[in-house]
Design a protein around this motif. Structure first.
Motif, PDB file in Angstrom:
ATOM      1  N   ILE A 149       6.206  15.841  38.253  1.00  0.00           N
ATOM      2  CA  ILE A 149       6.991  15.070  37.278  1.00  0.00           C
ATOM      3  C   ILE A 149       8.237  14.580  38.007  1.00  0.00           C
ATOM      4  CG2 ILE A 149       8.097  15.097  35.018  1.00  0.00           C
ATOM      5  CD1 ILE A 149       6.414  17.608  34.386  1.00  0.00           C
ATOM      6  N   THR A 150       8.384  13.276  38.146  1.00  0.00           N
ATOM      7  CA  THR A 150       9.426  12.721  39.006  1.00  0.00           C
ATOM      8  C   THR A 150      10.739  12.504  38.262  1.00  0.00           C
ATOM      9  OG1 THR A 150       8.976  10.384  38.568  1.00  0.00           O
ATOM     10  CG2 THR A 150       7.588  11.483  40.222  1.00  0.00           C
ATOM     11  N   TRP A 151      11.750  12.119  39.036  1.00  0.00           N
ATOM     12  CA  TRP A 151      13.076  11.804  38.481  1.00  0.00           C
ATOM     13  C   TRP A 151      12.995  10.690  37.441  1.00  0.00           C
ATOM     14  CZ3 TRP A 151      14.324   6.738  39.087  1.00  0.00           C
ATOM     15  CH2 TRP A 151      13.680   6.047  40.108  1.00  0.00           C
ATOM     16  N   ALA A 152      12.005   9.813  37.545  1.00  0.00           N
ATOM     17  CA  ALA A 152      11.926   8.650  36.654  1.00  0.00           C
ATOM     18  C   ALA A 152      11.279   8.981  35.319  1.00  0.00           C
ATOM     19  CB  ALA A 152      11.146   7.532  37.344  1.00  0.00           C
ATOM     20  N   ASP A 153      10.797  10.193  35.130  1.00  0.00           N
ATOM     21  CA  ASP A 153      10.142  10.593  33.889  1.00  0.00           C
ATOM     22  C   ASP A 153      11.194  10.867  32.812  1.00  0.00           C
ATOM     23  OD1 ASP A 153       7.124  11.941  33.208  1.00  0.00           O
ATOM     24  OD2 ASP A 153       8.797  12.554  31.926  1.00  0.00           O
ATOM     25  N   ASN A 154      11.047  10.214  31.667  1.00  0.00           N
ATOM     26  CA  ASN A 154      12.082  10.297  30.625  1.00  0.00           C
ATOM     27  C   ASN A 154      11.632  11.044  29.370  1.00  0.00           C
ATOM     28  OD1 ASN A 154      14.189   8.924  31.908  1.00  0.00           O
ATOM     29  ND2 ASN A 154      13.330   6.930  31.376  1.00  0.00           N
ATOM     30  N   ARG A 155      10.534  11.763  29.437  1.00  0.00           N
ATOM     31  CA  ARG A 155      10.027  12.418  28.227  1.00  0.00           C
ATOM     32  C   ARG A 155      10.971  13.489  27.687  1.00  0.00           C
ATOM     33  NH1 ARG A 155       4.163  13.966  30.314  1.00  0.00           N
ATOM     34  NH2 ARG A 155       5.298  13.856  32.301  1.00  0.00           N
ATOM     35  N   SER A 156      11.853  13.976  28.514  1.00  0.00           N
ATOM     36  CA  SER A 156      12.776  15.024  28.073  1.00  0.00           C
ATOM     37  C   SER A 156      14.103  14.472  27.568  1.00  0.00           C
ATOM     38  CB  SER A 156      13.036  16.003  29.221  1.00  0.00           C
ATOM     39  OG  SER A 156      13.589  15.333  30.336  1.00  0.00           O
ATOM     40  N   SER A 157      14.148  13.183  27.243  1.00  0.00           N
ATOM     41  CA  SER A 157      15.429  12.549  26.893  1.00  0.00           C
ATOM     42  C   SER A 157      16.091  13.190  25.675  1.00  0.00           C
ATOM     43  CB  SER A 157      15.239  11.048  26.665  1.00  0.00           C
ATOM     44  OG  SER A 157      14.298  10.807  25.641  1.00  0.00           O
ATOM     45  N   GLU A 158      15.296  13.596  24.678  1.00  0.00           N
ATOM     46  CA  GLU A 158      15.900  14.219  23.495  1.00  0.00           C
ATOM     47  C   GLU A 158      16.544  15.554  23.859  1.00  0.00           C
ATOM     48  OE1 GLU A 158      16.191  12.672  20.728  1.00  0.00           O
ATOM     49  OE2 GLU A 158      14.954  10.967  21.349  1.00  0.00           O
ATOM     50  N   TRP A 159      15.938  16.272  24.808  1.00  0.00           N
ATOM     51  CA  TRP A 159      16.509  17.550  25.226  1.00  0.00           C
ATOM     52  C   TRP A 159      17.767  17.354  26.059  1.00  0.00           C
ATOM     53  CZ3 TRP A 159      16.180  22.304  23.570  1.00  0.00           C
ATOM     54  CH2 TRP A 159      15.141  22.604  22.678  1.00  0.00           C
ATOM     55  N   ALA A 160      17.842  16.236  26.767  1.00  0.00           N
ATOM     56  CA  ALA A 160      19.081  15.950  27.498  1.00  0.00           C
ATOM     57  C   ALA A 160      20.249  15.852  26.526  1.00  0.00           C
ATOM     58  CB  ALA A 160      18.932  14.662  28.297  1.00  0.00           C
ATOM     59  N   GLU A 161      20.032  15.156  25.428  1.00  0.00           N
ATOM     60  CA  GLU A 161      21.094  15.022  24.430  1.00  0.00           C
ATOM     61  C   GLU A 161      21.427  16.373  23.798  1.00  0.00           C
ATOM     62  OE1 GLU A 161      22.902  12.173  23.823  1.00  0.00           O
ATOM     63  OE2 GLU A 161      21.827  11.655  25.666  1.00  0.00           O
ATOM     64  N   LYS A 162      20.401  17.164  23.532  1.00  0.00           N
ATOM     65  CA  LYS A 162      20.618  18.466  22.900  1.00  0.00           C
ATOM     66  C   LYS A 162      21.416  19.391  23.822  1.00  0.00           C
ATOM     67  CE  LYS A 162      17.992  21.988  20.365  1.00  0.00           C
ATOM     68  NZ  LYS A 162      18.530  21.634  19.033  1.00  0.00           N
ATOM     69  N   ILE A 163      21.033  19.437  25.103  1.00  0.00           N
ATOM     70  CA  ILE A 163      21.751  20.297  26.056  1.00  0.00           C
ATOM     71  C   ILE A 163      23.190  19.811  26.223  1.00  0.00           C
ATOM     72  CG2 ILE A 163      21.872  21.027  28.479  1.00  0.00           C
ATOM     73  CD1 ILE A 163      18.776  20.881  28.482  1.00  0.00           C
ATOM     74  N   LYS A 164      23.348  18.498  26.291  1.00  0.00           N
ATOM     75  CA  LYS A 164      24.673  17.922  26.506  1.00  0.00           C
ATOM     76  C   LYS A 164      25.622  18.254  25.354  1.00  0.00           C
ATOM     77  CE  LYS A 164      24.482  13.833  28.239  1.00  0.00           C
ATOM     78  NZ  LYS A 164      24.306  12.363  28.378  1.00  0.00           N
ATOM     79  N   HIS A 165      25.119  18.176  24.116  1.00  0.00           N
ATOM     80  CA  HIS A 165      26.009  18.282  22.953  1.00  0.00           C
ATOM     81  C   HIS A 165      25.963  19.630  22.247  1.00  0.00           C
ATOM     82  CE1 HIS A 165      26.929  14.052  23.363  1.00  0.00           C
ATOM     83  NE2 HIS A 165      25.646  13.738  23.293  1.00  0.00           N
ATOM     84  N   GLU A 166      24.901  20.414  22.457  1.00  0.00           N
ATOM     85  CA  GLU A 166      24.761  21.650  21.694  1.00  0.00           C
ATOM     86  C   GLU A 166      24.636  22.910  22.550  1.00  0.00           C
ATOM     87  OE1 GLU A 166      21.517  21.315  18.904  1.00  0.00           O
ATOM     88  OE2 GLU A 166      21.939  19.198  18.533  1.00  0.00           O
ATOM     89  N   MET A 167      24.445  22.757  23.867  1.00  0.00           N
ATOM     90  CA  MET A 167      24.128  23.925  24.694  1.00  0.00           C
ATOM     91  C   MET A 167      25.035  24.032  25.918  1.00  0.00           C
ATOM     92  SD  MET A 167      19.955  23.608  24.362  1.00  0.00           S
ATOM     93  CE  MET A 167      19.582  25.290  24.858  1.00  0.00           C
ATOM     94  N   ASN A 168      26.299  23.619  25.735  1.00  0.00           N
ATOM     95  CA  ASN A 168      27.312  23.789  26.785  1.00  0.00           C
ATOM     96  C   ASN A 168      26.978  22.981  28.041  1.00  0.00           C
ATOM     97  OD1 ASN A 168      29.815  24.940  27.344  1.00  0.00           O
ATOM     98  ND2 ASN A 168      28.924  26.637  28.499  1.00  0.00           N
ATOM     99  N   GLY A 169      26.328  21.848  27.852  1.00  0.00           N
ATOM    100  CA  GLY A 169      25.860  21.054  28.974  1.00  0.00           C
ATOM    101  C   GLY A 169      26.944  20.599  29.928  1.00  0.00           C
ATOM    102  N   MET A 170      28.124  20.239  29.391  1.00  0.00           N
ATOM    103  CA  MET A 170      29.179  19.739  30.261  1.00  0.00           C
ATOM    104  C   MET A 170      29.671  20.821  31.218  1.00  0.00           C
ATOM    105  SD  MET A 170      30.593  16.942  30.977  1.00  0.00           S
ATOM    106  CE  MET A 170      32.017  16.248  31.820  1.00  0.00           C
ATOM    107  N   GLU A 171      29.798  22.050  30.727  1.00  0.00           N
ATOM    108  CA  GLU A 171      30.242  23.132  31.608  1.00  0.00           C
ATOM    109  C   GLU A 171      29.170  23.475  32.641  1.00  0.00           C
ATOM    110  OE1 GLU A 171      32.036  26.576  29.925  1.00  0.00           O
ATOM    111  OE2 GLU A 171      33.162  25.443  28.418  1.00  0.00           O
ATOM    112  N   ILE A 172      27.918  23.402  32.240  1.00  0.00           N
ATOM    113  CA  ILE A 172      26.839  23.628  33.203  1.00  0.00           C
ATOM    114  C   ILE A 172      26.892  22.565  34.296  1.00  0.00           C
ATOM    115  CG2 ILE A 172      24.324  23.600  33.515  1.00  0.00           C
ATOM    116  CD1 ILE A 172      24.090  24.870  30.734  1.00  0.00           C
ATOM    117  N   TYR A 173      27.111  21.304  33.894  1.00  0.00           N
ATOM    118  CA  TYR A 173      27.251  20.229  34.886  1.00  0.00           C
ATOM    119  C   TYR A 173      28.412  20.496  35.841  1.00  0.00           C
ATOM    120  CZ  TYR A 173      29.492  16.054  36.725  1.00  0.00           C
ATOM    121  OH  TYR A 173      30.145  15.174  37.557  1.00  0.00           O
ATOM    122  N   GLN A 174      29.540  20.950  35.310  1.00  0.00           N
ATOM    123  CA  GLN A 174      30.714  21.168  36.163  1.00  0.00           C
ATOM    124  C   GLN A 174      30.441  22.222  37.232  1.00  0.00           C
ATOM    125  OE1 GLN A 174      33.421  19.450  36.170  1.00  0.00           O
ATOM    126  NE2 GLN A 174      33.586  18.447  34.189  1.00  0.00           N
TER     127      GLN A 174
END
Length: 506
Positions: free
Chosen positions: A92-117
């Motif tokens: 599954i490559t970088w260009a695969d977007n099937r997980s897009s809804e989970w990206a939003e969920k992690i970003k806004h509901e699962m401390n995504g910004m701190e994980i990114y930092q």
């Protein structure tokens, strides 16, 4: 010495002499499977065979002993394998977007910004972290069967050496690797739903393995004890391979996708989450922004809009891209007011919006095919420039721009880059910069080079382009329009991508 680059659309191997001069090259292309929007997968077996054949081809071009083989690889791939090391998925490559809804969920509901930092990988469907969270919840039976979660490079090294190792560079692009600790991040693993023993052992980018398994040494035509360096990711090695590892030097790469990158001596992340940070070594870190839409958009133009030009190229014995760039060169800079947003595969930097879609803006009756071709080329570069503008907030204006990738073969495209960036652009001799970067890592580890910085003696410039003032004025007028439109269209990106998904799924 052999440098191998496992790319998204092809694998390349380059044979170098002891001076770091390329003496033989071989490449094999393979498909990116995109049967419906959102899916972008590859066949790991097909890629493995390409790696084997490319190494065999270049190794067979010399009677001298191969000192070592060193690897570069595309980032963000994910493969699931079971207890028997059998494939459960394609890559599954970088260009695969099937997980897009989970990206939003992690970003806004699962401390995504701190994980990114802590990890340096923006929360986006490209990230294996996000892909794993998606598979865990949406494909639980498949997820439960997996014993290991690996990248394409890990798959290949396991085949060759029966060991699961992951270099710091590829690990730092998973979204699960703590940049300061150089180890897996506990909170990220919890979000992904994986344990450390389901991931490979992190190792330095100068780690080498010996003892090829089975008959691979005979097949490759090299000694079984030849060191194979794990190497790093293609992006960070491209910076090394174009001599863009000093402060203030920026590397611009346009291959299948594209990126802008600079080197720092410590991990740096962006408070706005727009920029990645990946490891090259434990003393060199690469910050920058990747774009989904590079040369593959030009390939789409060739395959879908340029049948006549492709036929003409065949009759004339020319490359189709030569004919298309010649067509575009007939048009004024700015394509007479036609702007193209190249978001045909969603977009990473600077939008980080998997639902973004491509568009022409300003299309009028005076525009012809050549305007559209030029606008596509300009749009790819303008999008990269918008990434540089974000990067400049962290490191300031670059003192030098080094350009590489397949696009660098085009004089028209190189000049566009100089004009849109309004900076002199230098193109190094080595087009296959990731292969050279991989070899330099091996040379430093072997003691043949004192430091990575000595690569400057191996990288000359074959082209340089200065910005043309009149073209600069045109792009300075168009760039603000280009930059404002994505924000205005953001709600419509959601609407049209959802519509496309429903219609095609049905």
């Amino acid at each position: 010495m052999i440098g191998v680059d496992i790319g998204t659309t092809s694998t390349k191997a380059v044979l170098y002499n002891e001076k770091g001069e390329a003496i033989e090259r071989h490449g094999i292309e393979y498909p990116l499977h995109t049967p419906v929007p959102g899916v972008a997968e590859q066949d790991p077996e097909e890629i493995f065979q390409a790696v084997i054949y490319c190494i065999k081809e270049v190794a067979g071009k010399t009677e001298e002993e191969i000192s070592f083989v060193s690897f570069s690889s595309a980032m963000h791939s994910l493969i699931l394998v079971d207890e028997e090391n059998s494939l459960l998925t394609r890559s599954i490559t970088w260009a695969d977007n099937r997980s897009s809804e989970w990206a939003e969920k992690i970003k806004h509901e699962m401390n995504g910004m701190e994980i990114y930092q802590r990890t340096g990988t923006p929360i986006h469907p490209m990230s294996p972290l996000v892909k794993l969270a998606w598979l865990r919840h949406d494909e639980p039976e498949l997820f439960a069967k997996a014993a290991k979660f690996i990248s394409i490079k890990e798959f290949i090294f396991h085949r060759l050496f029966d060991k699961y190792v992951i270099d710091y560079s590829i690990a730092s692009a998973t979204g699960m690797f703590h940049l300061e600790d150089l180890d897996w991040d506990e909170e990220a693993l919890e979000v992904a739903g994986v344990k450390k023993n389901q991931l490979s052992t992190p190792v330095s980018t100068t780690t080498s393995l010996t003892g090829l398994q089975g008959n691979y040494a005979e097949l490759l035509g090299i000694d079984a004890d030849t060191p194979f360096y794990v190497g790093a990711s293609d992006g960070v090695l491209s910076n090394l391979g174009v001599n863009a590892i000093e402060s203030g030097v920026v590397a611009v790469t346009i291959g299948t996708s594209g990126a802008i990158r600079a080197v720092t001596d410590r991990p740096i992340t962006d408070p706005k989450g727009r920029i990645f940070c990946y490891a090259l070594t434990d003393k060199h870190w690469i910050i920058g922004g990747p774009v989904n839409n590079g040369g593959m958009i030009f390939r789409w133009v060739k395959e879908e809009l340029a049948t006549a030009e492709v036929d003409a190229a065949g009759r004339l014995g020319l490359e189709p891209y030569e004919v298309l760039t010649a067509l575009a060169s007939k048009v004024n800079p700015g394509a007479d007011g036609l702007i193209f947003h190249p978001y045909m595969a969603g977009e990473r930097a600077p939008l980080w919006n998997a639902k973004a879609r491509g568009s022409f803006f300003g299309l009028a009756m005076h525009h012809k095919k050549e305007h559209m071709v030029r606008a596509v080329l300009e749009g790819i570069v303008m999008n990269l420039y918008s990434v540089l503008q974000a990067l400049e907030e962290l490191i300031g204006t670059p003192v030098r721009v080094q350009a590489t990738g397949g696009f660098a073969r085009s004089e028209l495209w190189r000049q566009m880059l100089a004009d849109i960036f309004n900076q002199e652009v230098f193109v190094p001799e080595s087009f296959e910069s990731s292969c050279l970067g991989a070899v330099v890592l091996g040379m430093v580890d072997q003691g043949w080079m004192g430091s990575l910085e000595e690569v400057r003696s191996m990288v000359g410039s074959v082209h340089s382009h200065r910005p043309e003032p009149e073209a600069v004025k045109v792009y300075e007028e168009l760039m603000p329009i280009f930059s404002r439109l994505p924000a205005l269209l953001a709600p419509e990106y959601d609407a049209i991508s959802d519509f496309q998904a429903r219609r095609i799924d049905s």
